[in-house]
Design a protein around this motif. Sequence first.
Motif, short mmCIF file in Angstrom:
data_model
loop_
_atom_site.label_atom_id
_atom_site.label_comp_id
_atom_site.label_asym_id
_atom_site.label_seq_id
_atom_site.Cartn_x
_atom_site.Cartn_y
_atom_site.Cartn_z
N ALA A 27 35.69 -31.22 3.90
CA ALA A 27 35.92 -30.38 4.30
C ALA A 27 35.85 -30.90 5.67
CB ALA A 27 34.91 -28.70 4.08
N ASP A 28 36.77 -29.80 6.86
CA ASP A 28 36.93 -30.39 8.32
C ASP A 28 36.44 -29.23 9.06
OD1 ASP A 28 39.05 -28.49 8.69
OD2 ASP A 28 40.71 -30.05 8.57
N SER A 29 36.06 -28.55 8.59
CA SER A 29 35.70 -27.49 9.17
C SER A 29 35.05 -26.01 8.35
CB SER A 29 36.92 -26.05 9.93
OG SER A 29 38.31 -26.98 10.26
N MET A 30 34.33 -25.36 9.44
CA MET A 30 32.88 -24.41 8.92
C MET A 30 32.86 -23.53 9.45
SD MET A 30 29.74 -26.01 7.79
CE MET A 30 29.18 -27.38 9.12
N ALA A 31 32.86 -22.69 9.51
CA ALA A 31 32.16 -21.19 10.32
C ALA A 31 30.65 -20.76 10.02
CB ALA A 31 33.50 -19.95 9.98
N ILE A 32 30.36 -20.28 10.81
CA ILE A 32 28.45 -19.51 10.39
C ILE A 32 27.95 -18.46 11.54
CG2 ILE A 32 26.58 -20.85 11.25
CD1 ILE A 32 27.70 -23.63 11.35
N ARG A 33 27.81 -17.98 10.92
CA ARG A 33 27.21 -16.39 11.31
C ARG A 33 25.96 -16.24 10.90
NH1 ARG A 33 29.25 -12.05 13.48
NH2 ARG A 33 27.55 -10.22 13.60
N SER A 34 24.53 -15.66 11.82
CA SER A 34 23.43 -15.82 11.73
C SER A 34 22.34 -16.52 10.66
CB SER A 34 23.29 -14.41 10.80
OG SER A 34 24.00 -13.41 11.42
N GLY A 35 22.97 -17.71 11.09
CA GLY A 35 22.21 -18.99 10.82
C GLY A 35 22.97 -19.32 9.30
N ARG A 36 24.10 -18.44 8.52
CA ARG A 36 24.53 -19.35 7.36
C ARG A 36 26.26 -19.28 7.71
NH1 ARG A 36 21.32 -18.54 3.16
NH2 ARG A 36 19.16 -17.27 3.33
N ILE A 37 26.45 -20.34 6.47
CA ILE A 37 27.91 -20.91 6.25
C ILE A 37 28.90 -19.25 5.44
CG2 ILE A 37 29.46 -21.81 5.37
CD1 ILE A 37 27.28 -24.16 5.04
N ILE A 38 29.81 -18.94 6.16
CA ILE A 38 30.05 -17.40 5.69
C ILE A 38 31.87 -18.21 5.53
CG2 ILE A 38 28.86 -15.90 7.07
CD1 ILE A 38 31.36 -16.25 8.91
N ARG A 39 32.15 -19.41 5.67
CA ARG A 39 34.14 -19.56 5.18
C ARG A 39 34.05 -22.11 5.68
NH1 ARG A 39 38.79 -16.72 6.84
NH2 ARG A 39 37.87 -15.39 6.37
#
Length: 574
Positions: free
Chosen positions: A57-69
């Motif tokens: 992948a080239d991008s990732m979104a993180i919230r509250s310590g976990r990967i959300i996308r």
Amino acid sequence: MNKLRLLLSAATAVLFSIILNRHHSSFTQLWLHGEEVADLLVMNATIYTSDAILPFADSMAIRSGRIIRIGNYSSVQDLAGPETTTLNLEGKVVVPGFIDSHVHLISGGLQMARVRLRGVSQKIQFVNKVREAVSNMQHGSWLLGGGWSNDLWGGELPVASWIDDITPHNPVWFTRIDGHMGLANSLALNIAGISNSTLDPDGGAVMRDGIEPTGLLVDSAMKLVLSSIPEVSVEERRGALMRGSNHALMRGVTTVVDFGQYFPGASPELSWEDLSDVYKWADLSGKMKIRVCLYFPMETWTRLHELINQVGRKLSQWIYLGGMKSFADGSLGSSSALFYEPYIDEPLNSGLQVADLDKLYNMTYSSDKAGLQVAVHAIGDRANDLILDLYKSVASKNGMRDRRFRIEHAQHLAIGTAARFGEQQVVASVQPDHLLDDAESATKKLGVERAHRGSYLFHTLLSGKAQLALGSDWPVADINPLGSIKTAMKRVPPGWENAWISSERISLHDALNGYTISAARACFLDEDVGSLSLGKMADFVVLSEDSWDKFSVEAEASVEATYVGGLLAYSAIA
């Protein structure tokens, strides 16, 4: 090539999202809801995920310590909000946080503050290190340290007389690099009551010159001196955890499988004291920096079983209860690994069986029946076969289940043994950097033909469908996943031009997986860590390399930053 790979992975991501929406609508609504705002958005990277569904992948979104996308930038950009931090990595390679599958974390941290003999290549260096260390010590204080390897200075084993003259007032104990042999000076021997009438304990040996002890103790004989050394204070052990954790983060390690301060001759209580006095303290006080999966001495299996029944395997996001650990033999360097044939340089010695097989079987059977994972140290070819036989018998008696038996080290295998790991679904927990030390000594101790036939069979194990989990055995070898990955790929010992047993080299893909998703599966942590996948912990490492193709060939890179739970835990940039 990188762009094509990312495009293909992006297409896979879209397909994966469709599948998730069809079959796990509630899950995707939880993680992919349009109103969710990311804490951290990683973009413009070459992300190797260790996830077969979405390899890159080239991008990732993180919230509250976990990967959300995770996917391409267009698929995650809508998760950016006014409070979102954006990390543009300008093409840098990102990999999941490394999982070191075999360490002794507190022992390693303690060793960092003691006499460090790793790399000493001459007797005079050895002696001078001791002279320097003892010069500022109070009389009566124990001088502790380790990491020495006699192979580096030609093979001659150290003896107490090397250091007696400069340590008349201080007892000394230095463990060999493999942890299966130690050197005591004469004062330490006297304190421990070791004399020419001392008998060898089961599973160990007091080495002698004629009838006089030389100062060297092997495997379970080490307890004769260890029992005389004052206990390490709680404060020292807590400091060791902090030092060890910081060292791990510098190398990109975010999770360790910790086998504790347990080895032949050590008290089984040490692992439990470290859990209560060190790990739980660090967790409750917010000082944990890396995740740990703890294994305990096999003879204490009932205690672990009761604890897991009370609180489960996951004490917190930092501490996991792994399973049970025992030993079958010693080590090659100490000539105590158990082989079918004797050592060439010691024709009357085939190694040590350090465990009573009947007791080991009964403990393994009981641990497994209670649902606990079992890991056994085995290095020599005979030791590995004994444990595989034992595992087969226990599995047959207790019935089919996902048990993930482990053999720690699996360094030297008889013909046909490698295939048994895959057939019996036994994890091979191996440490590539050990071969850098063993290439020379294995040839001397086993002979060229035996060494080449059965040593460090990484490729053969993988070809037989074995699960390979990679680690360091720190402080036996340094925590250094990138170096270890290169070793597994290249197999070129220091000073050599060519690979040692080149047919056993493995690819970057297999080596990375051995430090990530396979390592996670090997200790039942694959639901939380091991890959950069939806819902998993956002533990990742930013490398110095920006070309995946170059990295795949040269295996050269350094750690620029380590993130644990989406938070920066280490940066090479001050």
